[in-house]
Motif scaffolding. Structure first.
Motif: not given
Length: 239
Positions: A120-125, A149-151, A160-164, A193-194
């Motif tokens: 995934p992309g790294y959340p900008p903020a 399904g993803v949980a 939340r940005a990391f989870t999304e 996912v780290c």
């Protein structure tokens, strides 16, 4: 050394580093993962063992294959009866300098295999603030290896940005399903996912697996519900 029995799917921990391209972390020459396609008969005996792909070190590969061929497995069951099974065996290996005589298997798991996985992309903020976090995802897979399904699981970052970001990427991942009597079976896997900022400590990617086992970026991640299981009581080197 300690005795543990691990018989679930694995995938390498996916690390996303701040300021770097979003690619799965590459292990060094001392700690790495190997995947084998394993064919089992109804008795759980290995009838085929194919590395995915083979290593460039034939001596080391021969040493690992020889050990694996001595293991016993429980094949998949259909209508309560054992059937020929194809599973994917993922090994965590420690081999300083790629020396075969020093190689040790530190984890061994069965289940579907990763076919394609984009980080995934790294959340900008979070990137601007130098923040990091770990997201544990449970994925439900259909018989075609698609994620249905993803949980997020307990132990995930509260950001939340990391989870999304992790969840959005996971929806496009693909897996090679296990086969029971030639037919693909659905499954479920758990993958950490780290998101690691440049200033973060290496321990930022550590997480606790079943029974308090400690997993690190060089470890094999825990997942669930394999069709085939390892039944040999393995002596696994403590990570």
């Amino acid at each position: 050394m300690k005795k543990i029995l691990v018989s679930c799917l694995a995938s390498a921990l996916l690390a996303v580093s701040a300021g770097a391209s979003a690619e799965p972390q590459q292990p060094d020459d001392s700690n790495f993962n190997l995947t084998f396609a394993v064919e089992l008969d109804r008795e759980g005996r290995i009838t085929g063992l194919q590395p995915q792909p083979a290593m460039d070190s034939p001596e080391l590969m021969a040493r690992i294959e020889n050990e694996v061929r001595g293991w016993e497995f429980s094949p998949a069951r259909l209508d309560g009866q054992p059937v020929p099974t194809r599973t994917y065996l993922r090994l965590g290996v420690r081999a300083p300098g790629l020396q075969a005589d020093k190689a040790r298997i530190v984890s061994a798991t069965t289940g579907p295999a990763v076919a394609s996985m984009t980080a995934p992309g790294y959340p900008p903020a979070a990137l601007r603030r130098g923040e990091g976090g770990l997201v544990l995802l449970k994925l439900k897979l259909d018989t075609q290896g698609r994620v249905r399904g993803v949980a997020a699981q307990p132990g995930s970052s509260s950001n939340r940005a990391f989870t999304e970001a992790a969840s959005a990427a996971a929806k496009n991942w693909r897996f090679l399903p296990e086969l029971a009597n030639g037919k693909p079976v659905a499954g479920a896997v758990m993958i950490p996912v780290c998101f690691r900022a440049e200033s973060a400590e290496p321990q930022a990617c550590d997480w606790q697996g079943p029974a308090g086992q400690r997993f690190t970026p060089s470890s094999v991640a825990v997942a669930i519900e394999p069709a085939a299981r390892i039944t040999t009581d393995l002596a696994i080197a403590s990570n």
